[in-house]
Scaffold this active site. Structure first.
Site, PDB file in Angstrom:
ATOM      1  N   HIS A  85       6.121   2.708  10.173  1.00 50.29           N
ATOM      2  CA  HIS A  85       6.622   1.606   9.708  1.00 50.29           C
ATOM      3  C   HIS A  85       7.183   0.220  10.769  1.00 50.29           C
ATOM      4  O   HIS A  85       8.445   0.757  11.537  1.00 50.29           O
ATOM      5  CB  HIS A  85       7.130   2.041   8.883  1.00 50.29           C
ATOM      6  CG  HIS A  85       7.160   0.758   7.650  1.00 50.29           C
ATOM      7  ND1 HIS A  85       8.066  -0.327   7.854  1.00 50.29           N
ATOM      8  CD2 HIS A  85       6.195   0.304   6.360  1.00 50.29           C
ATOM      9  CE1 HIS A  85       7.775  -0.992   6.931  1.00 50.29           C
ATOM     10  NE2 HIS A  85       6.707  -0.591   5.792  1.00 50.29           N
ATOM     11  N   GLU A  93      -0.878  -2.493   8.489  1.00 45.26           N
ATOM     12  CA  GLU A  93      -0.096  -3.671   8.291  1.00 45.26           C
ATOM     13  C   GLU A  93       0.756  -4.917   8.526  1.00 45.26           C
ATOM     14  O   GLU A  93       1.797  -4.673   9.636  1.00 45.26           O
ATOM     15  CB  GLU A  93       1.602  -3.148   7.111  1.00 45.26           C
ATOM     16  CG  GLU A  93       1.711  -1.850   6.630  1.00 45.26           C
ATOM     17  CD  GLU A  93       2.360  -0.772   6.159  1.00 45.26           C
ATOM     18  OE1 GLU A  93       2.758  -1.460   4.448  1.00 45.26           O
ATOM     19  OE2 GLU A  93       3.533  -0.661   6.343  1.00 45.26           O
TER      20      GLU A  93
HETATM   21  C1  PEP Z   1       5.136  -2.131   2.693  1.00 42.44           C
HETATM   22  O1  PEP Z   1       6.719  -2.120   3.702  1.00 42.44           O
HETATM   23  O2  PEP Z   1       4.853  -1.065   4.077  1.00 42.44           O
HETATM   24  C2  PEP Z   1       4.483  -2.844   2.152  1.00 42.44           C
HETATM   25  C3  PEP Z   1       3.596  -3.296   2.381  1.00 42.44           C
HETATM   26  O3  PEP Z   1       5.835  -3.477   2.055  1.00 42.44           O
HETATM   27  P1  PEP Z   1       4.824  -4.850   0.330  1.00 42.44           P
HETATM   28  O4  PEP Z   1       4.066  -4.566  -0.268  1.00 42.44           O
HETATM   29  O5  PEP Z   1       6.326  -5.522   0.291  1.00 42.44           O
HETATM   30  O6  PEP Z   1       4.996  -6.183   1.671  1.00 42.44           O
END
Ligand code: PEP
Length: 222
Positions: free
Chosen positions: A84, A150
Site C-alpha cells: 500500500h 491504486e
Molecule cells: C486506500 O487507501 O487504499 C484507498 C483506496 O483509500 P480511499 O478509498 O480513501 O481513496
C-alpha cells in the site's frame, strides 16, 4: 466482485466489533474482505474475510512493534495487504516488499498487492513503465494473488481516476498476469457502478468510504 475495505488507523476493538456485526448482518454471498487495525482483530467468524493491513516477514522474534505470522495465526488470518502506498511512504522499499511477498507466498496466504503511481508520474505519462517496475519483484503467477491498482493521486482525495484511465491500466496489467485486478482510489457509493462495469475490473479496494459500516454496505449493494 471483490469488495475490500481498508480501515487504516480507524476503529478501536469495540468500534470494529460493532462494525463487523453490522456488516455481517447485511451481506450474504458477496466476496468481502475487511482489513481492520491489528489491535482490533476479532476471533469470531464472520461472512467477510478478516485481513491484515500489515505484518513483518517473520513467525515471531525480536522485531519491536511488529506483528508476525504467529500473531495472525491466532486469529486465523491468511489474507494480507502488501505494498500500500501509505506503507511505501513510511519506508517500505522494493527489497522489503519482496521479502514480505515471498514470506506470504511461502505461507500460502492470499495477497492483495498494491501498486500505483504518484501525480508527477501520472502527469508525465510514464505510469505503465512505473507499474512494470513495481511488479518486477513479485511472482505474477502466484495462485493466491490479487493486484490492486491504486493511483496515489486518487487515494483519499475524493477524485477517483476516470473509467478510461482505469480501463487502460487494468487492460495493461492483465497482459502481465491472470490475477484478479482491483481498482482503489476514492471509490464510493456514487462511482462504484461505473467502476464495476469496467472490463478486467474484478473488484475494489476502498478506504474512506468503508470506514462507516453503513457507507460500505451501501457501496456493496449499489
Ligand atoms: C486506500 O487507501 O487504499 C484507498 C483506496 O483509500 P480511499 O478509498 O480513501 O481513496
Amino acid at each position: 466482485m471483490i469488495y475490500a475495505a481498508n480501515l487504516k488507523c480507524n476503529h478501536t476493538r469495540s468500534g470494529f466489533l460493532e462494525y463487523a456485526g453490522e456488516l455481517d448482518n447485511k451481506i450474504s454471498g458477496e466476496n468481502v474482505i475487511v482489513f481492520p487495525p491489528s489491535n482490533a482483530f476479532l476471533e469470531a467468524k464472520f461472512k467477510f474475510v478478516q485481513g491484515a493491513q500489515n505484518f513483518y516477514p517473520c513467525d515471531s522474534g525480536s522485531f519491536t512493534g511488529e506483528i508476525g505470522a504467529a500473531m495472525l495465526d491466532e486469529f486465523g488470518i491468511t489474507t494480507v495487504l502488501i505494498g500500500h502506498s501509505e506503507r511505501r511512504a513510511l519506508g517500505e522499499d522494493e527489497p522489503f516488499l519482496k521479502a514480505k511477498f515471498d514470506f506470504a507466498k511461502q505461507k500460502g496466504w492470499d495477497i492483495i498487492y498494491c501498486i500505483g503511481e504518484d501525480d508527477i508520474t501520472h502527469m508525465n505519462g510514464s505510469t505503465k513503465e512505473f507499474l512494470t517496475d513495481q511488479l518486477e519483484n513479485i511472482d505474477l503467477e502466484y495462485e493466491n494473488l490479487v493486484i490492486a491498482y491504486e493511483p496515489i493521486w486518487a487515494i483519499g482525495t475524493g477524485k477517483s481516476a476516470n473509467s478510461a484511465i482505469i480501463t487502460d491500466i487494468l487492460d495493461f496489467i492483465s497482459t502481465k498476469t491472470t490475477a484478479p485486478l482491483l481498482y482503489g482510489g476514492s471509490v464510493n457509493e456514487k462511482n462504484i457502478c461505473d467502476i464495476k462495469a469496467i472490463k478486467n475490473c474484478n473488484g475494489v479496494l476502498v478506504g474512506t468510504a468503508s470506514w462507516d459500516a453503513k457507507n460500505f454496505i451501501n457501496l456493496i449493494k449499489a
